[in-house]
Design an enzyme around this catalytic site. Structure first.
Site, PDB file in Angstrom:
ATOM      1  N   LYS A   4      30.915  16.152 -44.328  1.00 12.85           N
ATOM      2  CA  LYS A   4      30.323  17.015 -43.303  1.00 12.85           C
ATOM      3  C   LYS A   4      31.158  18.257 -43.066  1.00 12.85           C
ATOM      4  O   LYS A   4      30.605  19.339 -42.850  1.00 12.85           O
ATOM      5  CB  LYS A   4      30.175  16.248 -41.983  1.00 12.85           C
ATOM      6  CG  LYS A   4      28.974  15.323 -41.953  1.00 12.85           C
ATOM      7  CD  LYS A   4      28.650  14.939 -40.520  1.00 12.85           C
ATOM      8  CE  LYS A   4      27.509  13.932 -40.479  1.00 12.85           C
ATOM      9  NZ  LYS A   4      27.319  13.398 -39.118  1.00 12.85           N
TER      10      LYS A   4
ATOM     11  N   LYS B  76      17.964  10.553 -51.553  1.00 12.13           N
ATOM     12  CA  LYS B  76      17.483   9.828 -50.384  1.00 12.13           C
ATOM     13  C   LYS B  76      16.719  10.792 -49.473  1.00 12.13           C
ATOM     14  O   LYS B  76      17.064  11.971 -49.394  1.00 12.13           O
ATOM     15  CB  LYS B  76      18.717   9.268 -49.652  1.00 12.13           C
ATOM     16  CG  LYS B  76      18.416   8.292 -48.555  1.00 12.13           C
ATOM     17  CD  LYS B  76      19.709   7.704 -48.015  1.00 12.13           C
ATOM     18  CE  LYS B  76      19.517   7.322 -46.558  1.00 12.13           C
ATOM     19  NZ  LYS B  76      20.683   6.737 -45.936  1.00 12.13           N
TER      20      LYS B  76
ATOM     21  N   LYS C 260      16.383  15.111 -43.847  1.00 15.71           N
ATOM     22  CA  LYS C 260      16.006  16.428 -43.339  1.00 15.71           C
ATOM     23  C   LYS C 260      16.948  17.510 -43.847  1.00 15.71           C
ATOM     24  O   LYS C 260      16.550  18.655 -44.028  1.00 15.71           O
ATOM     25  CB  LYS C 260      16.033  16.429 -41.807  1.00 15.71           C
ATOM     26  CG  LYS C 260      14.634  16.371 -41.171  1.00 15.71           C
ATOM     27  CD  LYS C 260      14.034  17.764 -40.983  1.00 15.71           C
ATOM     28  CE  LYS C 260      12.529  17.793 -41.119  1.00 15.71           C
ATOM     29  NZ  LYS C 260      11.784  17.188 -40.040  1.00 15.71           N
TER      30      LYS C 260
END
Ligand code: TRP
Length: 339
Positions: free
Chosen positions: A115, A202, A205
């Site tokens: 991240k 996968k 969004k």
């Protein structure tokens, strides 16, 4: 015998609106768990602010996700549905855990590495994210934490924090099951739904709208996405082995259609007579049958904002009673807090 407690949480942003990957992969299991555990389900808004977010929309998004959970079948009378920031004890316990967790252990979290690579500005909060997650779980002394295997590392950290705390200050926290242990115990099949546009990935969004099918999305748009889902040039070319896109369509059919329907399509596939457009239309039909009651409940709930506020206030009251019990004990053991 007291029922064990289960807890899981979802972010109000980042993933955005609930998609069928969340629904089949997680939320459907959360609904089932209500028969076996005292369940708490949270919308973690304090996790959402660890990265760029829009303050003008956050509250609305949090209420919206909580509404989605109830529409999907979480029963706010049997279970507790809450928004994390309504229970300040999460954050207080997080600070205490910051002083229990080892810096080196938190530094090893791979989700932080992934991240933080995507952020122009990396906050201390993003680094501390897994410690807050440990507090979410342990503030309610939950043992079962139904999450995907992508969260296994965070769960291991949580177990380590609980063990360290118990050893140093006194036995307050039960040790949560490991991810694998719980999935085996409950025989939870975490359905992995992939993107219709790129079946190697996968459903998420963060890859963009065409990679996701929203639970509440407009039906025409869902139909279009399924019709244009990536398949392959046919079973013969692949020695009968399904490509990821075709496997995904079959997987969705298994999750929503009666066995006879699935078997009929399987048999056509094996014989090489299957037309993918017919498979797609069946997936669309059965998916919509599954989602229809959820969509209708959502519409009803959303038409009564006062009702949702009442549900969330009640959830926060019940959650807070449990959390403040834990914190009283924790503060006493540490020698902090008011008289
Ligand atoms: N990190 C989890 C996710 O990304 C969300 C989460 C936050 C969570 N706190 C939690 C999940 C506590 C389970 C329990 O999916």
């Amino acid at each position: 015998m007291a029922t064990e407690r289960a807890l899981s949480c979802i972010q109000p942003t980042g993933t955005g609106q609930l998609h069928i990957g969340n629904y089949f992969g997680a939320i459907r299991n959360w609904v089932k768990l209500q028969d076996h555990f005292d369940c708490i389900y949270g919308v973690v808004d304090y996790h959402a602010i660890t990265v760029e977010f829009d303050p003008a929309n956050l509250q609305k998004q949090s209420i919206d996700v909580a509404t989605d959970l109830i529409a999907c079948g979480i029963d706010p009378q049997r279970s507790i549905v809450m928004i994390q920031s309504h229970i300040p004890e999460h954050v207080e316990l997080c600070w205490i855990f910051n002083c229990v967790a080892a810096y080196g252990d938190v530094q090893r979290m791979t989700q932080f590495k992934d991240k933080s690579d995507q952020q122009a500005y990396v906050t201390v909060g993003l680094f501390d994210y897994p410690v807050l997650q440990a507090a979410d779980i342990l503030v309610y002394r939950a043992r079962a934490v139904p999450v995907g295997s992508d969260q296994d590392q965070h769960l291991e950290l949580t177990r380590g924090i609980a063990q360290k705390f118990n050893k140093r200050f006194g036995k307050v926290f039960p040790i949560p099951y490991t991810g694998g242990e719980l999935r085996r115990k409950l025989n939870l099949k975490g359905a992995r739904i992939v993107s219709p546009a790129d079946p190697e990935r996968k459903m998420s969004k963060s890859y963009g709208d065409k990679h996701c099918i929203g639970v509440m999305e407009d039906e025409k748009s869902i139909f279009k996405k399924i019709r244009s889902a990536v398949t392959d040039i046919g079973p013969a070319a692949l020695n009968g082995e399904k490509s990821p896109g075709v496997a995904n369509l079959f997987h969705l059919l298994e999750l929503t259609a009666p066995t006879e329907v699935v078997e009929e399509f399987e048999s056509q596939y094996r014989q090489g007579t299957l037309k993918y457009v017919r498979l797609k239309d069946a997936v669309h039909e059965h998916l919509m049958d599954e989602l229809r009651p959820v969509r209708e409940r959502k519409k009803e709930l959303a038409s009564d904002p006062e009702l949702m506020k009442r549900i969330l206030r009640d959830g926060a009251d019940r959650a807070r009673a449990l959390a403040s019990d834990t914190l009283s004990e924790v503060r006493r053991l540490l020698g902090v807090g008011s008289f």
